[in-house]
Design a protein around this motif. Structure first.
Motif, short mmCIF file in Angstrom:
data_model
loop_
_atom_site.label_atom_id
_atom_site.label_comp_id
_atom_site.label_asym_id
_atom_site.label_seq_id
_atom_site.Cartn_x
_atom_site.Cartn_y
_atom_site.Cartn_z
N GLY A 26 45.52 95.51 109.16
CA GLY A 26 45.25 96.42 110.32
C GLY A 26 44.06 96.65 110.55
O GLY A 26 43.69 97.78 111.00
N LEU A 27 43.04 95.89 110.11
CA LEU A 27 41.50 96.38 110.20
C LEU A 27 40.99 95.41 111.19
O LEU A 27 41.17 94.27 111.20
N GLU A 28 40.04 95.84 111.88
CA GLU A 28 39.34 95.04 112.72
C GLU A 28 37.94 94.70 112.45
O GLU A 28 37.38 95.59 111.37
N ALA A 29 37.56 93.62 112.87
CA ALA A 29 36.15 93.12 112.32
C ALA A 29 35.50 92.41 113.61
O ALA A 29 36.41 91.77 114.21
N ARG A 30 34.50 92.63 114.01
CA ARG A 30 33.73 91.91 114.86
C ARG A 30 33.61 90.48 114.37
O ARG A 30 33.18 90.41 113.31
N ARG A 31 33.85 89.61 115.11
CA ARG A 31 33.62 88.04 115.16
C ARG A 31 32.29 87.45 115.53
O ARG A 31 32.13 87.66 116.84
N THR A 32 31.41 86.97 114.63
CA THR A 32 29.98 86.36 115.10
C THR A 32 30.41 84.90 114.77
O THR A 32 30.50 84.50 113.59
N TYR A 33 29.93 83.98 115.77
CA TYR A 33 30.12 82.60 115.48
C TYR A 33 28.59 82.13 115.42
O TYR A 33 28.01 82.38 116.56
N ILE A 34 28.29 81.24 114.57
CA ILE A 34 27.02 80.52 114.65
C ILE A 34 27.18 79.15 114.47
O ILE A 34 28.13 78.67 114.20
N ASP A 35 26.07 78.21 114.85
CA ASP A 35 26.03 77.00 114.65
C ASP A 35 25.50 76.71 113.34
O ASP A 35 24.04 76.83 113.14
N LEU A 36 26.08 75.99 112.49
CA LEU A 36 25.68 75.81 111.23
C LEU A 36 24.72 74.44 111.34
O LEU A 36 23.85 74.23 110.26
N ALA A 37 24.54 73.70 112.13
CA ALA A 37 23.51 72.66 112.42
C ALA A 37 22.35 73.39 112.97
O ALA A 37 21.39 72.76 112.79
N ASP A 38 22.36 74.62 113.11
CA ASP A 38 20.97 75.42 113.87
C ASP A 38 21.17 76.86 113.46
O ASP A 38 21.28 77.57 114.32
N LYS A 39 21.23 77.19 112.10
CA LYS A 39 21.27 78.37 111.52
C LYS A 39 20.17 79.34 112.19
O LYS A 39 19.17 79.02 112.01
N PRO A 40 20.60 80.51 112.53
CA PRO A 40 19.54 81.43 113.08
C PRO A 40 19.00 81.96 111.85
O PRO A 40 19.62 82.05 110.79
#
Length: 231
Positions: A26-40
C-alpha cells in the motif's frame, strides 16, 4: 510519509518486482522512466553500475533489485511482510526468487536468439526451467506458498507477463504439460499489484522494442504484423 521514487526504463522486468512489492504494501512511489540507450547524467550519478532499477529515498539512492526489495522489507515494518517468518522457508523463497532472476536472463536469450536453431535450443532450455518450477508448485496454490502472495511471486510475475506478449505471436509450448505452472501464471496475472506494475501499453512497447533487433523472434513478430495488416 515515505518519499519513494522508482527509476527504470519502461520495460524492465526487475523493476516490476519492486513496484509489485510497494503496491502490495500500500505504498506509493513516483515512477520515472529513462532511456537506457541515452542515460541522463543524473542517473549515472545515482547508479554506479548504470542499471535499473534505482529506488530513490529522499536524497539517498539504492540500486540492485534484491537490495531494494530487502530495504523495503526492513524499513517498512508496519506493513505485511512478504517473506515467510520461518528462516528456512524464507531462505527457500529467496533462493527461488534468485532462480526467477536467472529465468529472466533465459527469456532474454530466447527472444534475442539470432537464428531458428539457437532459438529452438533456447526454447527448450526455458521450458526446462519452467519444468523445474512445476516441481515446486504441487501445493494448493494459487501462489508459490499457497494462499499468501509473497516476494517470490513478485519475482515470477514479470516473466509470465512477457509470455503473454509472446503468445500474441504463436504458442511456443513453454508451459506444455505443466498445469500447475499454467495455473500459477493465471493467478499472478489476475493480481491487481501485478497488473498495475507496468504501463497499459506494455505489450505494444515490447514488440516495438523487439522490432529491428535482428532476432528470430523479431522476424516472427514482423511476419505476424504483416499478416494482421493484410487481413
Amino acid at each position: 510519509m515515505h518519499n519513494f521514487e522508482l527509476i527504470s526504463n519502461i520495460l524492465c522486468p526487475y523493476t516490476q518486482r519492486a513496484a509489485i512489492q510497494l503496491a502490495e504494501k500500500g505504498l506509493e512511489a513516483r515512477r520515472t522512466y529513462i532511456d537506457l540507450a541515452d542515460k541522463p547524467d543524473w542517473f549515472i550519478q545515482l547508479s554506479p553500475l548504470g542499471k535499473v532499477p534505482v529506488l530513490r529515498v529522499g536524497d539517498a539512492a539504492i540500486f540492485e533489485t534484491a537490495v531494494i526489495c530487502e530495504y523495503i522489507e526492513e524499513a517498512i515494518v508496519d506493513r505485511t511482510p512478504m517473506w515467510p517468518a520461518h528462516p528456512l522457508d524464507r531462505a527457500r523463497h529467496r533462493a527461488w526468487a534468485e532462480f526467477a532472476s536467472t529465468v529472466i536472463g533465459d527469456v532474454f536469450g530466447f527472444y534475442m536468439a539470432p537464428d531458428e536453431v539457437l532459438f529452438e535450443r533456447k526454447r527448450l532450455d526455458l521450458a526446462e526451467r519452467f519444468a523445474r518450477l512445476e516441481s515446486q508448485l504441487a501445493g494448493a496454490g494459487p501462489y508459490f506458498a499457497g494462499e499468501r502472495f509473497g516476494l517470490v511471486d513478485a519475482a515470477f510475475a514479470p516473466i509470465f507477463r512477457l509470455l503473454e506478449t509472446f503468445d500474441q505471436l504463436e504458442d511456443f509450448r513453454l508451459l506444455q504439460g505443466l498445469p500447475a505452472t499454467a495455473n500459477y501464471r493465471l493467478s499472478l496475472a489476475a493480481r491487481p499489484s501485478v497488473r498495475a506494475a507496468v504501463v497499459p501499453e506494455y505489450g505494444q512497447v515490447f514488440l516495438r522494442y523487439l522490432a529491428g533487433r535482428g532476432s528470430h523472434m523479431a522476424r516472427l513478430a514482423a511476419a505476424a504484423e504483416m499478416t494482421s495488416v493484410e487481413a
